[in-house]
Structure formats: structure tokens, C-alpha cells
Design a protein around this motif. Sequence first.
Motif: not given
Ligand code: SF4
Length: 309
Positions: A35, A257-258, A261, A263, A267
Amino acid sequence: MQRHPFAPAAESPLLPDDFAFSQSSLQAYADCPRRFWLTYVERLPWPAVEASPVQDHELLMRQGGQYHRLVQRAELGLDPDELAQELPAPLDGWFDAYRAYRPTDLAGARVEVECSLSIHLEIEQRANAAPAPVRLSAKYDLIAATQDGRFIIMDWKTGHRRADPVHLQRRLQSVVYPFVLVEAAPYLGWGPIAPEQVEMRYWFTAAPTQPAVFPYGSFQHAANRQRIADLVAAILAGHARDDFPLAPDSEATRRRLCRFCTYRSRCNRGIEAGDLSDLDDAGDIEDLIPEGTARSLDFGMDEIAELNF
Ligand code: SF4
């Protein structure tokens, strides 16, 4: 105020010359090195949909910015009665709570409102390598120098719930903010500040009578210095994308988290955004967004004075 020359930028081929580490970038790396890479090295576009429903997410960001601007103006001495006129919900209730429950020990204190401090750190790297000079910055909602010699760092939180104090204490904000204040203090009009004089205090619109209060001290200051140095050294040691791995894949990581997120599709960590009502467990929504963008919907960063030390 006496000013220290600008600290040199981080010696990293990956980061911009003027890069300054912050609680936000260090938290990104601590949570997930990838991240950090995507946000601060590749600098992929932000903001994006982080939580569902999208409209609620954007509204919460906007209201958080409006609330901070309201409190900023009140702390700068504007008439609170005038500021309170015709406020829409929930800002009216939040502002009423601020007026009713602004901590009494701030009365008579000298306050610095919405200011940024930036310090210079030398980070030890590999054996026989010269220490790397880096900048570390912190943006404060309010710093209050009380009449009895204490320095209270206030952070206004506008989440749906009072955040878990254990969680808050672990976050890099609680590490970086008091650390930078103590290190910058010799160059401020206040003069040197002992860590024991400092307190980090989170104040919640959702629980205005129950702030989370974290006293500071020399032992904690030394531990914080080490924690910050370790994180920065690990970042500076990375030279390519593979040096910034994804957070370990687990149900807990995806949930915590994800899901929030932007992104996650890159991922392969799911498609659906997390539910906004779960977000307070991860901290205020601002904590999940790189500094400089969190209040951009309503709160120009040019309103914030920056002091560099
Ligand atoms: S989506 Fe990817 S960048 Fe975001 S926290 Fe999860 S592993 Fe990390």
C-alpha cells in the motif's frame, strides 16, 4: 518564531526529493508495504471508492472537513454563536457538543490551530553507510500550551463511534504527533518541551465526554524514536516493488484493511467495498486516506500554515 533550515529530503531513489514521512505514510507501510508502494512510490490516483455506500463515504469525508473548519474558526476566536447559525445536521449537534464539552483545561491555554511541524531525522542504515537524512511531518488539529506548563495535542474525531483507545494508542498518529512536537519544540516560541509535559488527546463527536487521553514521557519518546527509525530504515532499504510485499492474506487482513483499500482489485483482495458502519473499528476515515487528500472535498490545504523545523 525561530526557524531551522529545511531538512534535506529522504535519500531514496524511489521517493520525490521533497518527500516528508508522516503518520499517514508510516501507517500505510506498517499496515501493508504494498500500500505504501502504490500510494507514495507509484502515486496512483486517489481518492477512490473505499467504503460503501459511496455517497455516505463522501458525505462523511465532507462533514469531517466542515467540522474541522468550524472548530478551527472557533479556536481562532470567531463568534461561536455566529458559526452555529443554520448548521445542518449532524454538524449542528457536533458543534453543540464541542461548545458544551471543549476540555476545561484548555481555558486560558495558548493554542496553535491546524498547524504543521516538520523535523529532520538522521536514520541509520546499513553498516558503513552514512545516516540518511529524512523529514518527518505532523499536521495537528490543535496544540494547547496550558497555563500549568502542559502541552495537549488535540485531535478531533468525527467517526460514528468512539474509537477503541487500545487501537488508537498503537496507531502511528499517537507515535508521530508527540514525537515531532517534542523534537520541534526547541525551534518554537515555546522553547524546549520535556516529553513528560506532553499529552495526546483524541476527542470524539460521538462521545464528547469520553476523550481518549495518552500521557507521554521520556521512555515512550525513546521507544517512539526507535519505532519511527525502524520503519523509515525499512522503507529506505526497499529498491523495487517486490521489496514492498502485500500484507499477508488472511480473512482478518481482508476484513480490516483490504475491504477499505482502493487497490484491492489490483491485489486480488476482493471486489466489494467494506461497509461504512464497520469503519470506526479501523479508526477515523481520515486515517485511511493519504494526507493532503482527506479534506480536499471541502477543506483547502492552503488554509493550513506550515512551519518547518
Ligand atoms: S488491497 Fe493490496 S495494497 Fe491494499 S491493504 Fe490489501 S494487500 Fe495491501
